[in-house]
Structure formats: structure tokens, C-alpha cells
Design a protein around this motif. Structure first.
Motif, mmCIF file in Angstrom:
data_model
loop_
_atom_site.group_PDB
_atom_site.id
_atom_site.type_symbol
_atom_site.label_atom_id
_atom_site.label_comp_id
_atom_site.label_asym_id
_atom_site.label_seq_id
_atom_site.Cartn_x
_atom_site.Cartn_y
_atom_site.Cartn_z
ATOM 1 N N SER A 1 -37.763 8.510 22.088
ATOM 2 C CA SER A 1 -37.299 7.421 20.422
ATOM 3 C C SER A 1 -38.185 6.398 21.636
ATOM 4 O O SER A 1 -38.296 6.024 22.418
ATOM 5 N N GLY B 1 -40.009 0.728 16.954
ATOM 6 C CA GLY B 1 -39.251 0.916 16.052
ATOM 7 C C GLY B 1 -39.925 2.635 15.755
ATOM 8 O O GLY B 1 -39.625 3.240 13.646
ATOM 9 N N GLU B 2 -39.397 3.276 16.479
ATOM 10 C CA GLU B 2 -39.505 4.958 16.531
ATOM 11 C C GLU B 2 -38.093 5.663 17.216
ATOM 12 O O GLU B 2 -37.942 4.984 17.854
ATOM 13 N N ASP C 1 -34.962 6.449 5.422
ATOM 14 C CA ASP C 1 -34.648 5.254 6.544
ATOM 15 C C ASP C 1 -33.733 4.366 5.689
ATOM 16 O O ASP C 1 -33.905 4.369 4.367
ATOM 17 N N ASN D 1 -34.142 1.440 5.447
ATOM 18 C CA ASN D 1 -34.716 0.728 5.000
ATOM 19 C C ASN D 1 -35.772 0.944 3.501
ATOM 20 O O ASN D 1 -36.176 -0.277 2.790
ATOM 21 N N THR E 1 -37.615 4.217 2.405
ATOM 22 C CA THR E 1 -38.346 4.691 2.922
ATOM 23 C C THR E 1 -37.967 5.769 2.448
ATOM 24 O O THR E 1 -36.761 6.957 3.473
ATOM 25 N N ARG F 1 -39.009 9.655 2.592
ATOM 26 C CA ARG F 1 -40.753 10.820 2.854
ATOM 27 C C ARG F 1 -39.384 12.377 2.355
ATOM 28 O O ARG F 1 -38.452 12.839 2.012
ATOM 29 N N ASN G 1 -37.819 12.160 13.374
ATOM 30 C CA ASN G 1 -38.408 10.839 13.064
ATOM 31 C C ASN G 1 -38.057 9.658 12.522
ATOM 32 O O ASN G 1 -37.724 9.808 11.328
ATOM 33 N N LEU G 2 -37.491 8.574 12.279
ATOM 34 C CA LEU G 2 -36.908 7.326 11.195
ATOM 35 C C LEU G 2 -37.604 6.609 12.133
ATOM 36 O O LEU G 2 -38.074 6.335 13.376
ATOM 37 N N ARG G 3 -37.904 5.554 11.089
ATOM 38 C CA ARG G 3 -38.576 4.366 11.616
ATOM 39 C C ARG G 3 -37.231 3.006 11.391
ATOM 40 O O ARG G 3 -37.393 2.204 12.326
ATOM 41 N N THR G 4 -36.369 3.385 11.154
ATOM 42 C CA THR G 4 -34.635 2.376 11.162
ATOM 43 C C THR G 4 -33.787 3.322 12.390
ATOM 44 O O THR G 4 -33.934 4.671 12.602
ATOM 45 N N GLU G 5 -32.569 2.200 12.737
ATOM 46 C CA GLU G 5 -31.608 3.123 13.352
ATOM 47 C C GLU G 5 -30.507 4.221 12.617
ATOM 48 O O GLU G 5 -30.055 4.883 13.378
#
Length: 128
Positions: free
Chosen positions: A22, A27-28, A56, A58, A60, A62, A89-93
Motif C-alpha cells: 500500500s 491513495g493506494e 470505495d 468516496n 467510487t 467498480r 486495491n482501494l483509493r480510500t482507507e
């Protein structure tokens, strides 16, 4: 761990944050998940396809679709289990995943859908 039974198939999911893969500053956020599939039916089944929804925090969304899981279409006799590990993988926690498997009854070749329970992916420091 979360668990769901659909059409005589038990799906269990465990998640693991992967800090070494990570990059929080970028942001990964990488997570691994272990899926256990248990055939509680009296007939053999084959997992043909998967369909995932990844969300995510936020907003998002997919979707991931494809044949089998981790490159195979496992065949499970009655009472057998199959386990695999994959990742997302996420762009947020914080995020979540859920989905479905398309299965085939190997005796009559009928297709049926098995639900994968929704599971959370949360970076451990967000829980404190």
C-alpha cells in the motif's frame, strides 16, 4: 469473517490489509481476501464465473467479471471445500466488496447463482 449460505453453498470471507503493498500518501490501499467455498449439496458443482462489486468510501464503484477464480474453475464434490486468496486495491482507507458466483450443477447442468457476502476492507489504524 463474514459468511453466507445460498443454494446449499457456504461462502466465507476473511480480509487482510497489506501495508507492504500500500501507499497511503498516494491513495493506494491494498487488501487481500481469503474465500472459502463449501458445497453442502448432494451433487457436485463447478464454479464457472465471478462478478464483483467494489466500492470505495468516496463513492467510487467498480465491477469485475470473468471466468472462474484466480485462473481456475474449481469443481467441488458434495462436502468438499475450495479456498483461494486474491486481492483488491482501494483509493480510500475504507471500502467494501460483494458479488456473485455462477455455479453449475454437474448432474443436470443447471446454472445457479451464489451470493458472496458483503465484506468490509478497513485500514487497521482507522479502527482506533
Amino acid at each position: 469473517m463474514v459468511k453466507k449460505v445460498t443454494e446449499g453453498i457456504t461462502i466465507s470471507v476473511e480480509t487482510f490489509y497489506q501495508p507492504d503493498y500500500s501507499n497511503p500518501i498516494g491513495g493506494e490501499f491494498m487488501f487481500a481476501y481469503r474465500i472459502t467455498i463449501e458445497n453442502n449439496n448432494t451433487f457436485p458443482i463447478k464454479l464457472l464465473r465471478r462478478h464483483w462489486y467494489i466500492i470505495d468510501s468516496n463513492g467510487t464503484h467498480r465491477e469485475v467479471e470473468g471466468e472462474g477464480v484466480v485462473g481456475v474453475q474449481p469443481l467441488l464434490a458434495p462436502g468438499e471445500t475450495y479456498q483461494y486468496v486474491s486481492g483488491s486495491n482501494l483509493r480510500t482507507e475504507i471500502g467494501k466488496m460483494y458479488g456473485t458466483y455462477q455455479m453449475e450443477n454437474q448432474l443436470d447442468k443447471k446454472l445457479f447463482e451464489v451470493r458472496i457476502p458483503e465484506f468490509q476492507m478497513i485500514v487497521p489504524f482507522k479502527l482506533n
